[in-house]
Scaffold this active site. Sequence first.
Site, PDB file in Angstrom:
ATOM      1  N   ARG A 108      16.537  26.154  18.966  1.00 47.21           N
ATOM      2  CA  ARG A 108      17.138  27.183  19.843  1.00 47.21           C
ATOM      3  C   ARG A 108      17.974  28.212  19.066  1.00 47.21           C
ATOM      4  NH1 ARG A 108      13.921  25.259  21.781  1.00 47.21           N
ATOM      5  NH2 ARG A 108      13.744  24.079  23.692  1.00 47.21           N
ATOM      6  N   SER A 143      18.620  26.130  31.614  1.00 43.66           N
ATOM      7  CA  SER A 143      19.647  25.172  31.157  1.00 43.66           C
ATOM      8  C   SER A 143      20.919  25.933  30.796  1.00 43.66           C
ATOM      9  CB  SER A 143      19.154  24.417  29.923  1.00 43.66           C
ATOM     10  OG  SER A 143      18.036  23.664  30.283  1.00 43.66           O
ATOM     11  N   GLU A 202      24.565  27.827  26.940  1.00 42.88           N
ATOM     12  CA  GLU A 202      23.333  28.365  26.347  1.00 42.88           C
ATOM     13  C   GLU A 202      23.133  29.861  26.644  1.00 42.88           C
ATOM     14  OE1 GLU A 202      19.717  25.907  26.152  1.00 42.88           O
ATOM     15  OE2 GLU A 202      18.592  27.691  26.704  1.00 42.88           O
TER      16      GLU A 202
HETATM   17  C1  LIG Z   1      14.275  29.168  35.113  1.00 44.68           C
HETATM   18  C2  LIG Z   1      14.473  29.319  33.626  1.00 44.68           C
HETATM   19  C3  LIG Z   1      13.836  28.449  32.773  1.00 44.68           C
HETATM   20  C4  LIG Z   1      13.986  28.572  31.388  1.00 44.68           C
HETATM   21  N1  LIG Z   1      13.344  27.691  30.581  1.00 44.68           N
HETATM   22  C5  LIG Z   1      13.478  27.778  29.236  1.00 44.68           C
HETATM   23  C6  LIG Z   1      12.811  26.855  28.378  1.00 44.68           C
HETATM   24  O1  LIG Z   1      12.095  25.964  28.824  1.00 44.68           O
HETATM   25  N2  LIG Z   1      12.983  26.991  27.042  1.00 44.68           N
HETATM   26  C7  LIG Z   1      13.767  27.970  26.513  1.00 44.68           C
HETATM   27  O2  LIG Z   1      13.885  28.038  25.281  1.00 44.68           O
HETATM   28  N3  LIG Z   1      14.399  28.882  27.294  1.00 44.68           N
HETATM   29  C8  LIG Z   1      14.277  28.805  28.642  1.00 44.68           C
HETATM   30  N4  LIG Z   1      14.933  29.692  29.454  1.00 44.68           N
HETATM   31  C9  LIG Z   1      15.799  30.725  28.871  1.00 44.68           C
HETATM   32  C10 LIG Z   1      15.119  32.107  28.722  1.00 44.68           C
HETATM   33  O3  LIG Z   1      14.013  32.228  29.549  1.00 44.68           O
HETATM   34  C11 LIG Z   1      14.687  32.381  27.286  1.00 44.68           C
HETATM   35  O4  LIG Z   1      15.808  32.284  26.437  1.00 44.68           O
HETATM   36  C12 LIG Z   1      14.064  33.776  27.141  1.00 44.68           C
HETATM   37  O5  LIG Z   1      13.391  33.861  25.904  1.00 44.68           O
HETATM   38  C13 LIG Z   1      15.071  34.911  27.199  1.00 44.68           C
HETATM   39  O6  LIG Z   1      14.358  36.135  27.074  1.00 44.68           O
HETATM   40  P1  LIG Z   1      14.808  37.427  27.840  1.00 44.68           P
HETATM   41  O7  LIG Z   1      13.841  38.497  27.512  1.00 44.68           O
HETATM   42  O8  LIG Z   1      15.004  37.148  29.294  1.00 44.68           O
HETATM   43  O9  LIG Z   1      16.204  37.713  27.142  1.00 44.68           O
HETATM   44  P2  LIG Z   1      17.560  38.248  27.786  1.00 44.68           P
HETATM   45  O10 LIG Z   1      18.097  37.239  28.726  1.00 44.68           O
HETATM   46  O11 LIG Z   1      17.379  39.616  28.303  1.00 44.68           O
HETATM   47  O12 LIG Z   1      18.486  38.302  26.499  1.00 44.68           O
HETATM   48  C14 LIG Z   1      18.928  37.111  25.861  1.00 44.68           C
HETATM   49  C15 LIG Z   1      19.435  37.465  24.466  1.00 44.68           C
HETATM   50  O13 LIG Z   1      18.355  37.915  23.662  1.00 44.68           O
HETATM   51  C16 LIG Z   1      18.592  39.237  23.202  1.00 44.68           C
HETATM   52  N5  LIG Z   1      17.321  39.968  23.208  1.00 44.68           N
HETATM   53  C17 LIG Z   1      16.410  40.024  24.208  1.00 44.68           C
HETATM   54  N6  LIG Z   1      15.378  40.806  23.846  1.00 44.68           N
HETATM   55  C18 LIG Z   1      15.656  41.247  22.589  1.00 44.68           C
HETATM   56  C19 LIG Z   1      14.974  42.102  21.665  1.00 44.68           C
HETATM   57  N7  LIG Z   1      13.812  42.672  21.963  1.00 44.68           N
HETATM   58  N8  LIG Z   1      15.553  42.350  20.471  1.00 44.68           N
HETATM   59  C20 LIG Z   1      16.749  41.778  20.154  1.00 44.68           C
HETATM   60  N9  LIG Z   1      17.436  40.971  20.984  1.00 44.68           N
HETATM   61  C21 LIG Z   1      16.902  40.718  22.181  1.00 44.68           C
HETATM   62  C22 LIG Z   1      19.607  39.829  24.144  1.00 44.68           C
HETATM   63  O14 LIG Z   1      20.342  40.866  23.531  1.00 44.68           O
HETATM   64  C23 LIG Z   1      20.448  38.608  24.466  1.00 44.68           C
HETATM   65  O15 LIG Z   1      21.365  38.395  23.436  1.00 44.68           O
HETATM   66  C24 LIG Z   1      14.795  29.594  30.850  1.00 44.68           C
HETATM   67  C25 LIG Z   1      15.445  30.491  31.732  1.00 44.68           C
HETATM   68  C26 LIG Z   1      15.278  30.348  33.107  1.00 44.68           C
HETATM   69  C27 LIG Z   1      15.956  31.325  34.029  1.00 44.68           C
END
Ligand SMILES: Cc1cc2nc3c(=O)[nH]c(=O)nc-3n(C[C@H](O)[C@H](O)[C@H](O)COP(=O)(O)OP(=O)(O)OC[C@H]3O[C@@H](n4cnc5c(N)ncnc54)[C@H](O)[C@@H]3O)c2cc1C
Length: 349
Positions: free
Chosen positions: A161, A239, A344
């Site tokens: 992670r 989580s 997280e």
């Molecule tokens: C229902 C649910 C289930 C989930 N299950 C899992 C799982 O099984 N495993 C897991 O690992 N995670 C899980 N997650 C967490 C999440 O989905 C992941 O961490 C996902 O990759 C976040 O991506 P995002 O585009 O939504 O990022 P955001 O939430 O928009 O951003 C998160 C962070 O990443 C940075 N970021 C995003 N895009 C970029 C980019 N292009 N360049 C630089 N920085 C960037 C942001 O600045 C921020 O710091 C879950 C979340 C939910 C709501």
Amino acid sequence: MEIREEVALAPLTTFGVGGAARFFAVTRSEVDVAQAVAWAAEHGLPLFVLGGGSNLLVRDEGYDGLVMQMGLAGIEDRGDGLFDVGAGESWDGFVQRMVDAGYAGVECMAGIPGSVGGTPVQNVGAYGQEVSETIESVRAFDLEAGEFVELAKDACRFRYRQSRFNTEELGRFIVTKVRFRLCKGGTATLKYAELWERVSAAASQPASLAEVAKTVREIRRGKGMLLVEGDAEIHTAGSFFKNPVVEAEMLAPIAAAAGVAVEKIPHWPVDSVGSEGRIKLPAAWLLERAGFVKGWGEGTVGISSRHTLALVNRGGATFADVIRVKQEITERVWEKFGVRLEREPVVMQ
Ligand SMILES: Cc1cc2nc3c(=O)[nH]c(=O)nc-3n(C[C@H](O)[C@H](O)[C@H](O)COP(=O)(O)OP(=O)(O)OC[C@H]3O[C@@H](n4cnc5c(N)ncnc54)[C@H](O)[C@@H]3O)c2cc1C
């Protein structure tokens, strides 16, 4: 690229709390990204990159800077299992496309919300796969060097992670594209016991990628970890607490505090360098034994009825409500077990 003012951020996140962005832009090309960076610098404003908002909490006062929503689209097939994917593509959409086309490597990560660009940031993983296993390289704008760079997989420093993007160089890189190497005609990964059992019971042998991805979605749905429109508990960030890593000697006092034998505490050794002799504990186990069970909490924020580790916004929550609940949980777990839980989701700042 249009720069808008006072754009509400809560609807752009899955948790759905917090205020507005003072300035907001959607970047659909690398030229847009460079322009947004230059605009923020000219105006002396901080910059925040927003992906799908699925791992993010916004403060009630919002963000006093420029929020850049990553909108770079495109999935380019470069042949030989190599795919260049725009950071703004939906992760789950990309997984489904690869599964349909018979490429193995990401099928166990079906149903994870968010953008492709967000996946290398926290080295997303689930059900026996981690995104770092199939990432070949990451293309990003380096805010320190002021230019686009290609980072080979090793240069991303992926761990559980974690990567250099969310730890030692947090905020330095804006990911614009990710190159994946997948395996055409490869077999599905079945390392996770629950997935293996469900697939072996139901599917043809060997299980197809589509069957595995479908089973993963079903398991996720049962745990409230699949965002389904109309679901009462859709406002979550997945989580909320990381599984804590502690010294192995901690097992005895934890067992005493929980009133169970040491052998009854689920735990795994941590194999990363520098963590020798340490173990990882399931945060959900600690929460449950400290009284924080599924469905706990009476206010706007509580624990999911299907997943102990997920906090949910039950409607009308504020960032302050989330923090209050988080404090209550972390303090009671600390008092009972002497273990510090870490959040997280990222807080936009
Ligand atoms: C229902 C649910 C289930 C989930 N299950 C899992 C799982 O099984 N495993 C897991 O690992 N995670 C899980 N997650 C967490 C999440 O989905 C992941 O961490 C996902 O990759 C976040 O991506 P995002 O585009 O939504 O990022 P955001 O939430 O928009 O951003 C998160 C962070 O990443 C940075 N970021 C995003 N895009 C970029 C980019 N292009 N360049 C630089 N920085 C960037 C942001 O600045 C921020 O710091 C879950 C979340 C939910 C709501």
